[in-house]
Write an enzyme that holds these catalytic residues in place. Structure first.
Site, PDB file in Angstrom:
ATOM      1  N   CYS A 189       0.824  -1.209   0.000  1.00 17.10           N
ATOM      2  CA  CYS A 189       0.000   0.000   0.000  1.00 17.10           C
ATOM      3  C   CYS A 189       0.855   1.255   0.000  1.00 17.10           C
ATOM      4  CB  CYS A 189      -0.939  -0.006   1.211  1.00 17.10           C
ATOM      5  SG  CYS A 189      -2.203  -1.301   1.128  1.00 17.10           S
ATOM      6  N   CYS A 357      15.253   8.733  -6.502  1.00 16.99           N
ATOM      7  CA  CYS A 357      13.926   8.107  -6.423  1.00 16.99           C
ATOM      8  C   CYS A 357      13.435   8.278  -4.983  1.00 16.99           C
ATOM      9  CB  CYS A 357      13.969   6.637  -6.827  1.00 16.99           C
ATOM     10  SG  CYS A 357      14.855   5.564  -5.673  1.00 16.99           S
TER      11      CYS A 357
END
Length: 403
Positions: A189, A357
């Site tokens: 999630c 990132c």
């Protein structure tokens, strides 16, 4: 079961159902279920099981309530931020139905405590968000001969199945998924996202299957898997394979040691690049402060850039190239050309390319791929170790770390 006035008023709408009645309600009152996880699935599941009158509900969770939980974990609210989830969910369930006993386990489920905890309950309910826990729940189900109701939710999709591997022909989780997935290739999630209503749908249907197991309704998801798509607004039921002959569940196991261990801890960060090919967060924050010339390449996906914008770069020294565009490209020459163009726009003394990132995993993959091109002959290619999250407390006055 005593049919006093409070009982009749509370459960009247399900007592009149032929499939439930007094006998079924008595079974619910006497039932004990153990719920793994007080999160997106565990919250709606627990609410409906509590409302239905399941007599004892155990909750296992070692986490605390975070603001990012609130869009889907409906037992928690802003007043519970920072508190243990088991405490928060206990208050919610007690307020809903004080006739139900709540047992809290504020601990991390593992191979050393699973059997001891599960032995006290009738049905194992897997509301976890990781593969190792699902395997552990299944192994305990086989060992203790207890039904397992397991669900998952990710992005806009959900899956649900009921396992009774102690019965002839019925598979266990390992029969369906004999090999654990590579942690670096699976989403969660926090990394892949999930819509709150998907958790609500799957948790509600999961509660339905738990109640059916307790009451004894035959038409359940044993040997089947329910697949839900919120985007298509569709439900599909898939027939699962039968028990695998050489699976450990067929060998009458005596302990969890009979099952192949699945690493329970989170997988370590990727270590693709050497230390000299990476920049430490402290060093990169100094580069930002000193305005060291470099081209910054952000390899996060488009959705991530929308709510966490790299706002500290100067015009012209920034490039957004999603990781899949780099790693999945059959012809990377266009990407190299784009990078070369950007570098030519910078100062003559700039020969450094820094890849960024969120966590420092995809940036390594990008640097590895780019180093296979001619860029490596002209420029120095590095990534930032730990990514944006590693810089969270190092770049002042920034709102780029909102996740």
């Amino acid at each position: 079961m005593e049919l006093n006035q409070e009982t009749v008023e509370r459960y009247s709408r399900q007592l009149i159902l032929n499939e439930v009645g007094l006998e079924g309600q008595t079974k619910l009152k006497n039932a004990k279920i153990i719920v793994i996880g007080a999160g997106g699935l565990g919250c709606p599941l627990s609410l409906y099981c509590c409302a239905a009158g399941v007599g004892t509900i155990g909750i296992i969770d070692n986490d605390t309530v975070d603001a990012s939980n609130l869009h889907r974990q409906i037992c928690h609210d802003v007043n519970h931020l920072g508190t243990p989830k088991v405490d928060s969910i206990e208050k919610k369930l007690n307020a809903l139905n004080p006739l139900v006993k709540i047992i809290k386990y504020q601990t991390k489920l593992n191979r050393s405590n699973a059997v001891e905890i599960f032995s006290n309950f009738d049905v194992i309910v897997d509301c976890s968000d990781n593969a190792p826990t699902r395997y552990l729940a299944s192994d305990a189900s086989v060992l203790l001969r207890k039904p397992l109701v397991s669900a998952s939710a990710l992005r806009f999709e959900g899956q649900l199945s009921v396992y009774r591997p102690f019965e002839l022909g019925n598979p266990c989780y390992r029969c369906i998924f004999p090999d654990a997935p590579d942690p670096s290739l699976t989403g969660s999630c926090s990394t892949a996202g999930v819509m709150g209503f998907v958790c609500g749908v799957m948790g509600s249907v999961q509660a339905q299957e738990v109640v059916k197991q307790i009451v004894g309704l035959d038409r359940s998801l044993v040997g089947k898997m329910l697949v839900y798509s919120a985007l298509d607004c569709s439900f599909r039921t898939i027939k699962l394979r039968s028990k695998v002959e050489d699976c450990v569940c067929n060998s009458n196991p005596k302990s969890l040691q009979c099952f192949k261990d699945v690493l329970f801890e989170c997988s370590p960060p990727l270590m693709i690049l050497k230390d000299k090919e990476r920049i430490l967060p402290d060093d990169y924050s100094k580069m930002i402060a000193e305005k060291t010339p470099h081209l910054l390449i952000d390899v996060r996906n488009f959705q991530e850039t929308q709510f966490s914008n790299l706002g500290y770069e100067k015009p012209g020294d920034f490039l957004h190239l999603p990781i899949k565009k780099i790693t999945d490209s059959d012809d990377i020459s266009a990407i190299v050309s784009n990078i070369n163009t950007k570098m030519s726009e910078l100062k003559d003394d700039c020969n450094l390319i820094v890849v960024m990132c969120k966590r420092g995993n995809n940036s390594q993959k990008a640097v590895q791929k780019l180093k296979q091109t001619d860029l490596v002959k002209q420029f120095e290619l590095k990534d930032v170790k730990g990514g944006l999250l590693g810089l969270k407390d190092l770049i002042p006055d920034s709102n780029i770390f909102d996740y």
